[in-house]
Design an enzyme around this catalytic site. Sequence first.
Site, PDB file in Angstrom:
ATOM      1  N   CYS A  20      10.528 -12.348   8.193  1.00 11.42           N
ATOM      2  CA  CYS A  20      10.366 -11.963   6.783  1.00 11.42           C
ATOM      3  C   CYS A  20      10.655 -10.467   6.669  1.00 11.42           C
ATOM      4  O   CYS A  20      11.346  -9.904   7.522  1.00 11.42           O
ATOM      5  CB  CYS A  20       8.991 -12.368   6.241  1.00 11.42           C
ATOM      6  N   ASN A  23       6.661  -8.592   8.142  1.00  8.49           N
ATOM      7  CA  ASN A  23       5.954  -9.248   9.252  1.00  8.49           C
ATOM      8  C   ASN A  23       4.438  -9.031   9.177  1.00  8.49           C
ATOM      9  O   ASN A  23       3.756  -8.922  10.200  1.00  8.49           O
ATOM     10  CB  ASN A  23       6.496  -8.808  10.621  1.00  8.49           C
ATOM     11  N   CYS A  25       2.838 -10.805   6.201  1.00  8.39           N
ATOM     12  CA  CYS A  25       2.380 -11.900   5.316  1.00  8.39           C
ATOM     13  C   CYS A  25       3.017 -13.244   5.693  1.00  8.39           C
ATOM     14  O   CYS A  25       2.392 -14.070   6.358  1.00  8.39           O
ATOM     15  CB  CYS A  25       2.686 -11.580   3.849  1.00  8.39           C
ATOM     16  N   ARG A  26       4.261 -13.475   5.271  1.00  4.27           N
ATOM     17  CA  ARG A  26       4.829 -14.821   5.365  1.00  4.27           C
ATOM     18  C   ARG A  26       5.135 -15.268   6.784  1.00  4.27           C
ATOM     19  O   ARG A  26       4.685 -16.350   7.213  1.00  4.27           O
ATOM     20  CB  ARG A  26       6.111 -14.902   4.512  1.00  4.27           C
ATOM     21  N   SER A  27       5.942 -14.485   7.519  1.00  8.23           N
ATOM     22  CA  SER A  27       6.323 -14.964   8.856  1.00  8.23           C
ATOM     23  C   SER A  27       5.137 -15.023   9.818  1.00  8.23           C
ATOM     24  O   SER A  27       5.088 -15.937  10.651  1.00  8.23           O
ATOM     25  CB  SER A  27       7.504 -14.173   9.440  1.00  8.23           C
ATOM     26  N   ASP A 138       7.737 -13.825  -1.738  1.00 12.91           N
ATOM     27  CA  ASP A 138       6.975 -12.718  -1.152  1.00 12.91           C
ATOM     28  C   ASP A 138       5.653 -12.559  -1.906  1.00 12.91           C
ATOM     29  O   ASP A 138       5.656 -12.247  -3.101  1.00 12.91           O
ATOM     30  CB  ASP A 138       7.822 -11.443  -1.268  1.00 12.91           C
TER      31      ASP A 138
HETATM   32  P1  4NP Z   1       6.129 -10.118   4.161  1.00 12.51           P
HETATM   33  O1  4NP Z   1       5.534  -9.310   2.896  1.00 12.51           O
HETATM   34  O2  4NP Z   1       7.601  -9.812   4.212  1.00 12.51           O
HETATM   35  O3  4NP Z   1       5.829 -11.532   3.826  1.00 12.51           O
HETATM   36  O4  4NP Z   1       5.370  -9.603   5.366  1.00 12.51           O
HETATM   37  C1  4NP Z   1       5.718  -7.944   2.711  1.00 12.51           C
HETATM   38  C2  4NP Z   1       4.919  -7.044   3.393  1.00 12.51           C
HETATM   39  C3  4NP Z   1       5.089  -5.679   3.174  1.00 12.51           C
HETATM   40  C4  4NP Z   1       6.059  -5.241   2.310  1.00 12.51           C
HETATM   41  C5  4NP Z   1       6.867  -6.149   1.639  1.00 12.51           C
HETATM   42  C6  4NP Z   1       6.697  -7.506   1.852  1.00 12.51           C
HETATM   43  N1  4NP Z   1       6.230  -3.853   2.079  1.00 12.51           N
HETATM   44  O5  4NP Z   1       7.074  -3.477   1.241  1.00 12.51           O
HETATM   45  O6  4NP Z   1       5.539  -3.039   2.729  1.00 12.51           O
END
Ligand code: 4NP
Length: 172
Positions: A20, A23, A25-27, A138
């Site tokens: 993702c 790294n 939240c989703r993955s 997201d």
């Molecule tokens: P992820 O979510 O890609 O599912 O881990 C996010 C976590 C952090 C950020 C964006 C998406 N960020 O912009 O810091």
Amino acid sequence: MSAPVPPARAPGSYAVALVCLGNICRSPMADVVLQERLARAGLEDRVSVASCGTGDWHVGHPMDPRAAATLQAAGYDPTRHRAQTLDATWFERFDLLLAMDSANLADVRELRGSTPEPERAMLFRSLDPVDPGGEVPDPYYGGDAGFEEVLAMVERTTDALVRALTDELDRQ
Ligand code: 4NP
């Protein structure tokens, strides 16, 4: 017959990467759910799993507390995760790279450069048995409901992924 995954590079084992943006939240949620389902299927010694982000802001950090709480409430252990970033070595180490959304997939393919045969990078939800081909949205800037939605998509898609991995390992 479940949707296919690309063949293992070497027979007998398989390595899956979940990708993702951050790294956190989703993955990582997909990583924890996949490892739990593989253990339940007795495949934990044959299928290795890791997750990473295309961005490096959170390297070394644990999961987002909302992602961890959502997993914990559903009976999973989120505590072992530490964020990592995608780099070129991931294309040598993994049979399959599953991206959470189209931007993640484009970033994976851009870093990789040339297109391998077979293609090993695809959308995670290409295996979604209910609504295939979409993105895992997201949840980072939204509320708790977004994390519940991600977990539901991740669980049903992971069940299909484990069936596909079982088929692939049986074929070898
Ligand atoms: P992820 O979510 O890609 O599912 O881990 C996010 C976590 C952090 C950020 C964006 C998406 N960020 O912009 O810091």
